[in-house]
Design a protein around this motif. Sequence first.
Motif, mmCIF file in Angstrom:
data_model
loop_
_atom_site.group_PDB
_atom_site.id
_atom_site.type_symbol
_atom_site.label_atom_id
_atom_site.label_comp_id
_atom_site.label_asym_id
_atom_site.label_seq_id
_atom_site.Cartn_x
_atom_site.Cartn_y
_atom_site.Cartn_z
ATOM 1 N N LEU A 131 -2.954 -3.702 1.376
ATOM 2 C CA LEU A 131 -3.015 -2.494 0.555
ATOM 3 C C LEU A 131 -3.107 -2.899 -0.912
ATOM 4 N N SER A 132 -3.905 -2.202 -1.671
ATOM 5 C CA SER A 132 -3.971 -2.429 -3.118
ATOM 6 C C SER A 132 -3.976 -1.067 -3.798
ATOM 7 N N ILE A 138 -4.557 4.418 -3.670
ATOM 8 C CA ILE A 138 -4.215 3.282 -2.811
ATOM 9 C C ILE A 138 -5.355 3.078 -1.821
ATOM 10 N N LYS A 139 -5.713 1.827 -1.577
ATOM 11 C CA LYS A 139 -6.782 1.522 -0.629
ATOM 12 C C LYS A 139 -6.290 0.508 0.409
ATOM 13 N N VAL A 224 -8.688 5.354 2.186
ATOM 14 C CA VAL A 224 -8.336 5.600 0.791
ATOM 15 C C VAL A 224 -7.270 6.689 0.768
ATOM 16 N N TYR A 225 -6.138 6.376 0.128
ATOM 17 C CA TYR A 225 -5.027 7.325 0.032
ATOM 18 C C TYR A 225 -4.979 7.813 -1.425
ATOM 19 N N ASN A 257 1.498 7.302 6.601
ATOM 20 C CA ASN A 257 1.137 6.588 7.828
ATOM 21 C C ASN A 257 -0.168 5.867 7.557
ATOM 22 N N LEU A 258 -0.248 4.604 7.951
ATOM 23 C CA LEU A 258 -1.441 3.818 7.657
ATOM 24 C C LEU A 258 -2.703 4.434 8.251
ATOM 25 N N GLU A 259 -2.557 5.141 9.365
ATOM 26 C CA GLU A 259 -3.719 5.707 10.047
ATOM 27 C C GLU A 259 -4.127 7.066 9.499
#
Length: 509
Positions: A131-132, A138-139, A224-225, A257-259
């Motif tokens: 994650l960055s 956040i991506k 992409v968050y 959640n990552l998904e």
Amino acid sequence: MDGPDGGEAAQPQPLEWRFAQVFGERAAGEDVQEVDIISAIEFDRSGDHLATGDKGGRVVLFERTDARDQNGSRRELERQDVPITRHLEFRYKTEFQSHEPEFDYLKSLEIEEKINKIKWCQTANNALSLLSTNDKTIKYWKVQEKKVKRVSVMNLDTSQSVGSSSAVSAGTSSSKAPLPNGGCSEKFNCPNNDLSFPPGGYASLRLPVVTSLEANPVARCRRVYAHAHDYHINSISNNSDGETFISADDLRINLWNLEINSQSFNIVDVKPSNMEDLTEVITCAEFHPTHCNTLAYSSSKGSIRLIDLRQSALCDNHSKIFEEHEAPGSRSFFTEIIASISDIKFSRDGRYILGRDYMTLKLWDLNMDSGPVSTFQVHEHLRPKLCDLYENDSIFDKFECCLSGDGLRVATGSYGNMFRVFGCTPGSMEATTLEASRNPMRRQVANPTRPTRTLASFTCGVRRGGENAGADANGNSFDFSTKLLHLAWHPTENSIACAAANSLYMYYA
């Protein structure tokens, strides 16, 4: 720490640090571009990969190349009592553009591409995941080896043909284009008898050959968050469950959640109904390394709060708070500014938490919130210079901290591109100062004595408040523009990676 016989355990020997390697070192007098300055460093859980982010929005990955042979990994060799003399070595693996500069038209706000934090995720299918984040977005990246294919052999060599007859008849017009099979393109109006096909055909006619080149790492953005933070994101942290992570800004902490990138859950909100009542902001947040329901966050008032996600959906109340109250009469204009915690880290076993404020490092035991088990003065000799540091905004610099994998030592950065390593076992006298250069011991000074709980007078060989205050061990004036803000400790070995401007230095002990 007690030994088997009930007495005090033997103190570990102070480490002797050596230079290992450097990436991107500047030549003498070379100017550093702002976009090349490193802004984040992170080892993965295995320690075999290292990632850095810079102010230009790029993420650079390095992979470990040492301690691999036919007998197995370095750890297997150590278990077999095989002597190992080589230190950690890394090589450049790949880089990719993670973030681009943006403009928020609704708020008339420029969003920098600078990478604020990088966190590694669990590895799956031989792919690296991380994650960055910049200030707003956040991506989630996946880096995998891909074989590149290309046509290496064409299907015709016109210099070879069967028989002595020519591929093209003498009467062929220059405006007519023959095809490899002896025909002609209709758009040139070629008569059928203009070209003669060699008896037996072309010996060189064959199918093209497609070959695979060496596998190259390819980075792909999986998710992409975005649009979940009104203020700048200062930290992200992965949960030990491998499925969720948190992101924190000045006033809120969100759970993802990552998904799922379409929504997040707000679990901490310190925003008052009236912003004039705001007294503190969130500066950093970190998940517990093994307990997926526990996380900690620090504040600008110098406190660290431990919260339990099982208590309620919105964690307004903390389960524990770690803060050290100031001594009566010691308050000054700078007290609140230097008390702000810029970084926190859990120890690998999750028992301790390390916090870095402007002047000190404090190590807390999660089972004892009455006071820190150790306090380390990082640059106490700068206290007389606080007014100057405030004038040039250096007092707002955010230094990071880290712990060794065995929990016996802590480290953080300082000015003059120096960093400090302290032993944190009870009674330890270890306190080493190194400079980010090929000769890291150049500015090392004698280890000062200190009491068990605190390092009260580590002055780096400078007289406190004297004429040389604000100078290094050699008497040279500090340049507050050179600072070592970012560093990381290898999870299993005594190796430190740190950033000085655009250069990545690595040291081992």
